[in-house]
Design a protein around this motif. Structure first.
Motif, PDB file in Angstrom:
ATOM      1  N   GLU A   1       0.843  -1.202   0.000  1.00  0.00           N
ATOM      2  CA  GLU A   1       0.000   0.000   0.000  1.00  0.00           C
ATOM      3  C   GLU A   1       0.875   1.247   0.000  1.00  0.00           C
ATOM      4  OE1 GLU A   1      -3.362   0.659  -0.001  1.00  0.00           O
ATOM      5  OE2 GLU A   1      -3.926  -1.450  -0.180  1.00  0.00           O
ATOM      6  N   GLU A   2       1.894   1.235   0.861  1.00  0.00           N
ATOM      7  CA  GLU A   2       2.844   2.340   0.933  1.00  0.00           C
ATOM      8  C   GLU A   2       4.246   1.781   0.671  1.00  0.00           C
ATOM      9  OE1 GLU A   2       2.367   4.765   4.440  1.00  0.00           O
ATOM     10  OE2 GLU A   2       0.209   4.429   4.407  1.00  0.00           O
ATOM     11  N   PRO A   3       4.619   1.681  -0.603  1.00  0.00           N
ATOM     12  CA  PRO A   3       5.877   1.006  -0.958  1.00  0.00           C
ATOM     13  C   PRO A   3       7.121   1.790  -0.547  1.00  0.00           C
ATOM     14  CG  PRO A   3       4.899   2.004  -2.893  1.00  0.00           C
ATOM     15  CD  PRO A   3       3.913   2.177  -1.775  1.00  0.00           C
TER      16      PRO A   3
ATOM     17  N   PRO B   1      10.665   2.229  -2.037  1.00  0.00           N
ATOM     18  CA  PRO B   1      11.466   1.937  -3.239  1.00  0.00           C
ATOM     19  C   PRO B   1      12.832   1.334  -2.915  1.00  0.00           C
ATOM     20  CG  PRO B   1      10.516   4.144  -3.356  1.00  0.00           C
ATOM     21  CD  PRO B   1      10.255   3.626  -1.975  1.00  0.00           C
ATOM     22  N   GLU B   2      13.398   1.662  -1.755  1.00  0.00           N
ATOM     23  CA  GLU B   2      14.701   1.102  -1.382  1.00  0.00           C
ATOM     24  C   GLU B   2      14.626  -0.405  -1.159  1.00  0.00           C
ATOM     25  OE1 GLU B   2      16.443   3.267   1.844  1.00  0.00           O
ATOM     26  OE2 GLU B   2      16.246   5.187   0.796  1.00  0.00           O
ATOM     27  N   LEU B   3      13.431  -0.901  -0.827  1.00  0.00           N
ATOM     28  CA  LEU B   3      13.235  -2.339  -0.643  1.00  0.00           C
ATOM     29  C   LEU B   3      12.664  -2.978  -1.902  1.00  0.00           C
ATOM     30  CD1 LEU B   3      11.746  -2.334   2.976  1.00  0.00           C
ATOM     31  CD2 LEU B   3      14.108  -2.774   2.276  1.00  0.00           C
ATOM     32  N   ASN B   4      12.662  -2.208  -2.997  1.00  0.00           N
ATOM     33  CA  ASN B   4      12.167  -2.673  -4.291  1.00  0.00           C
ATOM     34  C   ASN B   4      10.689  -3.049  -4.242  1.00  0.00           C
ATOM     35  OD1 ASN B   4      12.847  -2.890  -7.013  1.00  0.00           O
ATOM     36  ND2 ASN B   4      13.083  -5.099  -6.871  1.00  0.00           N
ATOM     37  N   GLU B   5       9.940  -2.322  -3.430  1.00  0.00           N
ATOM     38  CA  GLU B   5       8.495  -2.540  -3.337  1.00  0.00           C
ATOM     39  C   GLU B   5       7.800  -1.620  -4.336  1.00  0.00           C
ATOM     40  OE1 GLU B   5       8.516  -3.570   1.429  1.00  0.00           O
ATOM     41  OE2 GLU B   5       7.908  -1.578   0.776  1.00  0.00           O
ATOM     42  N   ILE B   6       6.625  -2.039  -4.790  1.00  0.00           N
ATOM     43  CA  ILE B   6       5.850  -1.212  -5.722  1.00  0.00           C
ATOM     44  C   ILE B   6       4.437  -1.042  -5.191  1.00  0.00           C
ATOM     45  CG2 ILE B   6       7.208  -1.856  -7.742  1.00  0.00           C
ATOM     46  CD1 ILE B   6       4.910  -3.719  -8.560  1.00  0.00           C
ATOM     47  N   SER B   7       3.787   0.017  -5.669  1.00  0.00           N
ATOM     48  CA  SER B   7       2.418   0.290  -5.252  1.00  0.00           C
ATOM     49  C   SER B   7       1.438  -0.556  -6.060  1.00  0.00           C
ATOM     50  CB  SER B   7       2.088   1.776  -5.459  1.00  0.00           C
ATOM     51  OG  SER B   7       2.056   2.077  -6.844  1.00  0.00           O
ATOM     52  N   ILE B   8       0.234  -0.617  -5.569  1.00  0.00           N
ATOM     53  CA  ILE B   8      -0.826  -1.334  -6.296  1.00  0.00           C
ATOM     54  C   ILE B   8      -1.025  -0.697  -7.669  1.00  0.00           C
ATOM     55  CG2 ILE B   8      -3.316  -1.805  -6.309  1.00  0.00           C
ATOM     56  CD1 ILE B   8      -3.081  -2.233  -3.243  1.00  0.00           C
TER      57      ILE B   8
ATOM     58  N   VAL C   1      -0.744  -6.257 -14.198  1.00  0.00           N
ATOM     59  CA  VAL C   1      -1.150  -7.264 -13.217  1.00  0.00           C
ATOM     60  C   VAL C   1      -2.646  -7.084 -12.927  1.00  0.00           C
ATOM     61  CG1 VAL C   1      -0.820  -8.116 -10.870  1.00  0.00           C
ATOM     62  CG2 VAL C   1       1.142  -7.302 -12.193  1.00  0.00           C
ATOM     63  N   ASP C   2      -3.398  -8.166 -13.066  1.00  0.00           N
ATOM     64  CA  ASP C   2      -4.828  -8.125 -12.782  1.00  0.00           C
ATOM     65  C   ASP C   2      -5.066  -8.176 -11.284  1.00  0.00           C
ATOM     66  OD1 ASP C   2      -5.574  -8.079 -15.472  1.00  0.00           O
ATOM     67  OD2 ASP C   2      -5.530 -10.267 -15.608  1.00  0.00           O
ATOM     68  N   ASP C   3      -5.782  -7.198 -10.759  1.00  0.00           N
ATOM     69  CA  ASP C   3      -6.201  -7.159  -9.359  1.00  0.00           C
ATOM     70  C   ASP C   3      -5.050  -7.406  -8.376  1.00  0.00           C
ATOM     71  OD1 ASP C   3      -8.089  -6.825  -7.317  1.00  0.00           O
ATOM     72  OD2 ASP C   3      -8.440  -8.986  -7.199  1.00  0.00           O
ATOM     73  N   PRO C   4      -4.009  -6.577  -8.421  1.00  0.00           N
ATOM     74  CA  PRO C   4      -2.901  -6.765  -7.476  1.00  0.00           C
ATOM     75  C   PRO C   4      -3.333  -6.472  -6.044  1.00  0.00           C
ATOM     76  CG  PRO C   4      -2.613  -4.724  -8.688  1.00  0.00           C
ATOM     77  CD  PRO C   4      -3.813  -5.418  -9.277  1.00  0.00           C
ATOM     78  N   GLN C   5      -2.834  -7.249  -5.115  1.00  0.00           N
ATOM     79  CA  GLN C   5      -3.152  -7.088  -3.695  1.00  0.00           C
ATOM     80  C   GLN C   5      -1.859  -6.886  -2.910  1.00  0.00           C
ATOM     81  OE1 GLN C   5      -6.466  -7.226  -2.579  1.00  0.00           O
ATOM     82  NE2 GLN C   5      -6.899  -7.291  -4.775  1.00  0.00           N
ATOM     83  N   GLU C   6      -1.967  -6.221  -1.776  1.00  0.00           N
ATOM     84  CA  GLU C   6      -0.793  -6.045  -0.926  1.00  0.00           C
ATOM     85  C   GLU C   6      -0.229  -7.415  -0.569  1.00  0.00           C
ATOM     86  OE1 GLU C   6       0.977  -3.676   2.857  1.00  0.00           O
ATOM     87  OE2 GLU C   6      -1.109  -3.352   2.346  1.00  0.00           O
TER      88      GLU C   6
END
Length: 126
Positions: free
Chosen positions: A69-71, A73-80, A88-93
């Motif tokens: 939900e709140e990515p 970027p340093e951890l290579n996370e992305i937002s929905i 991506v169809d219907d991405p979830q946290e």
């Protein structure tokens, strides 16, 4: 099968015979070596996964990213929203997204090749 991939499989089989090691162990060592080399020179941040086709010798490199939900970027996370933009169809946290990273053998420099060699040799010793 590409010529280089065929030669690669032949080389692995030669190592298997010479060292009396299961081919799967050799392939896992090479995958680990490529991951290390990719993290150093090609894929910045995040997790890297390398898959070698056991029959053709061809490989693919993936960058994996977690949807948040709140990515961070340093951890290579992305937002929905970013995941949706990637198709991506219907991405979830918590979902993990694998992105194919276009990498060719020419992308690996001399340092990456040396790193890969060291990792393979270490794995074979183990």
């Amino acid at each position: 099968m590409k010529k280089n991939a065929k030669e690669f499989i032949e080389s692995l089989n030669a190592i298997k015979e010479e060292k009396q090691i299961d081919i799967e162990v050799v392939l896992q060592a090479v995958e680990a070596a490529l991951v290390t080399a990719c993290k150093k020179d090609i894929v910045t941040g995040g997790n890297v996964e390398v898959k070698i086709d056991r029959e053709t010798g061809e490989y693919q490199v993936f960058s994996t990213r977690e949807v948040k939900e709140e990515p961070n970027p340093e951890l290579n996370e992305i937002s929905i929203e970013e995941a949706k933009e990637m198709g991506v169809d219907d991405p979830q946290e918590g979902d993990v997204i694998k992105e194919l990273v276009p990498v060719s053998s020419e992308d690996f420099g001399r340092v990456a090749a040396q790193t890969a060699k060291q990792v393979v040799m270490q794995k074979l010793r183990e």
